[in-house]
Design an enzyme around this catalytic site. Structure first.
Site, PDB file in Angstrom:
ATOM      1  N   GLU A 121      34.193 -10.822  17.675  1.00 28.33           N
ATOM      2  CA  GLU A 121      34.093 -12.009  16.798  1.00 28.33           C
ATOM      3  C   GLU A 121      34.284 -13.241  17.718  1.00 28.33           C
ATOM      4  O   GLU A 121      35.217 -13.117  18.294  1.00 28.33           O
ATOM      5  CB  GLU A 121      35.204 -11.569  15.650  1.00 28.33           C
ATOM      6  CG  GLU A 121      34.960 -12.631  14.593  1.00 28.33           C
ATOM      7  CD  GLU A 121      36.288 -12.585  13.522  1.00 28.33           C
ATOM      8  OE1 GLU A 121      36.282 -11.634  13.019  1.00 28.33           O
ATOM      9  OE2 GLU A 121      37.224 -13.048  13.988  1.00 28.33           O
ATOM     10  N   TYR A 133      28.271 -13.935  26.154  1.00 26.90           N
ATOM     11  CA  TYR A 133      27.892 -12.708  25.149  1.00 26.90           C
ATOM     12  C   TYR A 133      26.429 -12.340  25.135  1.00 26.90           C
ATOM     13  O   TYR A 133      25.866 -11.375  25.312  1.00 26.90           O
ATOM     14  CB  TYR A 133      28.422 -12.831  23.936  1.00 26.90           C
ATOM     15  CG  TYR A 133      29.880 -12.891  24.011  1.00 26.90           C
ATOM     16  CD1 TYR A 133      30.691 -12.291  24.774  1.00 26.90           C
ATOM     17  CD2 TYR A 133      30.861 -13.559  22.958  1.00 26.90           C
ATOM     18  CE1 TYR A 133      32.355 -12.267  24.844  1.00 26.90           C
ATOM     19  CE2 TYR A 133      32.225 -13.700  23.139  1.00 26.90           C
ATOM     20  CZ  TYR A 133      32.910 -12.965  23.951  1.00 26.90           C
ATOM     21  OH  TYR A 133      34.187 -13.048  23.773  1.00 26.90           O
TER      22      TYR A 133
HETATM   23  C1  COA Z   1      34.498 -17.083  27.838  1.00 30.58           C
HETATM   24  C2  COA Z   1      35.035 -16.865  29.199  1.00 30.58           C
HETATM   25  C3  COA Z   1      35.814 -15.811  29.376  1.00 30.58           C
HETATM   26  C4  COA Z   1      33.922 -17.219  30.287  1.00 30.58           C
HETATM   27  O1  COA Z   1      34.410 -17.051  31.531  1.00 30.58           O
HETATM   28  P1  COA Z   1      33.600 -17.589  32.735  1.00 30.58           P
HETATM   29  O2  COA Z   1      34.326 -17.129  34.157  1.00 30.58           O
HETATM   30  O3  COA Z   1      33.539 -19.083  32.817  1.00 30.58           O
HETATM   31  O4  COA Z   1      32.255 -16.777  32.494  1.00 30.58           O
HETATM   32  P2  COA Z   1      30.966 -17.020  33.519  1.00 30.58           P
HETATM   33  O5  COA Z   1      31.052 -17.913  34.969  1.00 30.58           O
HETATM   34  O6  COA Z   1      30.559 -15.466  33.946  1.00 30.58           O
HETATM   35  O7  COA Z   1      29.902 -17.834  32.662  1.00 30.58           O
HETATM   36  C5  COA Z   1      29.365 -17.008  31.508  1.00 30.58           C
HETATM   37  C6  COA Z   1      28.064 -17.761  31.058  1.00 30.58           C
HETATM   38  O8  COA Z   1      28.517 -19.034  30.470  1.00 30.58           O
HETATM   39  C7  COA Z   1      28.024 -20.212  30.756  1.00 30.58           C
HETATM   40  N1  COA Z   1      28.884 -21.156  30.619  1.00 30.58           N
HETATM   41  C8  COA Z   1      29.982 -21.258  31.228  1.00 30.58           C
HETATM   42  N2  COA Z   1      30.676 -22.432  30.732  1.00 30.58           N
HETATM   43  C9  COA Z   1      29.812 -22.981  29.886  1.00 30.58           C
HETATM   44  C10 COA Z   1      30.141 -24.082  28.867  1.00 30.58           C
HETATM   45  N3  COA Z   1      31.198 -24.923  28.887  1.00 30.58           N
HETATM   46  N4  COA Z   1      28.968 -24.454  28.131  1.00 30.58           N
HETATM   47  C11 COA Z   1      27.923 -23.547  27.927  1.00 30.58           C
HETATM   48  N5  COA Z   1      27.586 -22.481  28.917  1.00 30.58           N
HETATM   49  C12 COA Z   1      28.800 -22.405  29.722  1.00 30.58           C
HETATM   50  C13 COA Z   1      27.665 -19.779  32.189  1.00 30.58           C
HETATM   51  O9  COA Z   1      26.654 -20.659  32.862  1.00 30.58           O
HETATM   52  C14 COA Z   1      27.330 -18.560  32.156  1.00 30.58           C
HETATM   53  O10 COA Z   1      25.863 -18.336  31.771  1.00 30.58           O
HETATM   54  P3  COA Z   1      24.788 -17.605  32.655  1.00 30.58           P
HETATM   55  O11 COA Z   1      25.475 -16.051  32.703  1.00 30.58           O
HETATM   56  O12 COA Z   1      23.617 -17.656  31.856  1.00 30.58           O
HETATM   57  O13 COA Z   1      25.014 -18.294  34.007  1.00 30.58           O
HETATM   58  C15 COA Z   1      35.891 -18.254  29.525  1.00 30.58           C
HETATM   59  O14 COA Z   1      35.439 -19.633  29.558  1.00 30.58           O
HETATM   60  C16 COA Z   1      37.386 -18.382  28.940  1.00 30.58           C
HETATM   61  O15 COA Z   1      38.209 -17.757  29.317  1.00 30.58           O
HETATM   62  N6  COA Z   1      37.446 -18.880  27.847  1.00 30.58           N
HETATM   63  C17 COA Z   1      38.688 -19.101  27.034  1.00 30.58           C
HETATM   64  C18 COA Z   1      39.076 -17.970  26.083  1.00 30.58           C
HETATM   65  C19 COA Z   1      37.769 -17.685  25.318  1.00 30.58           C
HETATM   66  O16 COA Z   1      37.142 -18.534  24.742  1.00 30.58           O
HETATM   67  N7  COA Z   1      37.423 -16.296  25.241  1.00 30.58           N
HETATM   68  C20 COA Z   1      36.345 -15.680  24.205  1.00 30.58           C
HETATM   69  C21 COA Z   1      36.735 -15.550  23.137  1.00 30.58           C
HETATM   70  S1  COA Z   1      37.722 -14.270  22.966  1.00 30.58           S
END
Ligand code: COA
Length: 166
Positions: A121, A133
């Site tokens: 979710e 995702y």
């Molecule tokens: C969600 C989360 C785990 C992603 O981690 P991350 O290390 O930035 O992930 P990645 O670098 O592998 O990026 C994943 C994808 O998101 C995209 N992305 C990263 N930041 C972004 C942003 N601000 N806006 C749009 N896309 C974004 C990347 O381009 C990548 O896409 P791709 O695979 O098509 O290139 C991190 O942002 C996080 O910890 N967020 C806070 C906690 C959270 O919201 N968790 C999810 C809900 S439980």
């Protein structure tokens, strides 16, 4: 002083990230990571309980030989289905593929444990999580309007997503 500082910082920047096991002794680190991003962070005790629960699968993200997690993914398994309860990457480590690395490892471990479908979710406005995702095969299967209470009094939409692992 500068050469020493640089040599200390350099491995941190250049050592590649890896995934690895999380144990209940990591509960304080996980609680700290979680509290940075969620209005109601889970306590150390809640993490200790989760990490000793046989239905919970948790994977950590580490850099080099460090044993301090920089992120984690945590799911609850029920039969051949699981729910991703949370995934977090330390803010300064985001946007460089670490979330993808962690999610891939987690999904593989769940599949090895016999999970056929993974649900989650997510806040519809969480662009980074949605990109993560969708890129990894999760599809929207439900929408809960005005679901999450927000600090400003508004309510955010939650999306329910599913990925088949089998
Ligand atoms: C969600 C989360 C785990 C992603 O981690 P991350 O290390 O930035 O992930 P990645 O670098 O592998 O990026 C994943 C994808 O998101 C995209 N992305 C990263 N930041 C972004 C942003 N601000 N806006 C749009 N896309 C974004 C990347 O381009 C990548 O896409 P791709 O695979 O098509 O290139 C991190 O942002 C996080 O910890 N967020 C806070 C906690 C959270 O919201 N968790 C999810 C809900 S439980």
């Amino acid at each position: 002083m500068w050469p020493r500082l640089i040599s200390w910082l350099l491995p941190w920047r250049t050592q590649s990230a890896r995934t690895g096991a999380i144990t209940s002794s990591d509960a304080p680190a996980l609680a700290r990571l979680h509290a940075k991003d969620f209005a109601r962070g889970w306590s150390v005790m809640e993490f200790q309980q989760l990490l000793t629960d046989q239905t919970i699968v948790c994977d950590g993200l580490f850099r080099g030989r460090s044993t301090s997690p920089l992120g984690f993914a945590l799911s609850r398994v029920a039969g051949d289905e699981a729910e991703l309860l949370t995934i977090v990457v330390l803010d300064v480590q985001r946007g460089r593929g670490n979330g993808g690395l962690l999610l891939n490892a987690h999904v593989n471990r769940l599949a090895l444990r016999g999970v056929h479908a993974l649900f989650l979710e997510v806040d519809a406005a969480n662009k980074a999580a949605l990109a993560l995702y969708q890129r990894r095969g999760f599809r929207e299967v439900g929408r809960r309007e005005a679901y999450y209470p927000m600090p400003d009094g508004s309510r955010a939409t939650a999306l329910v997503m599913r990925r088949d692992l089998a």
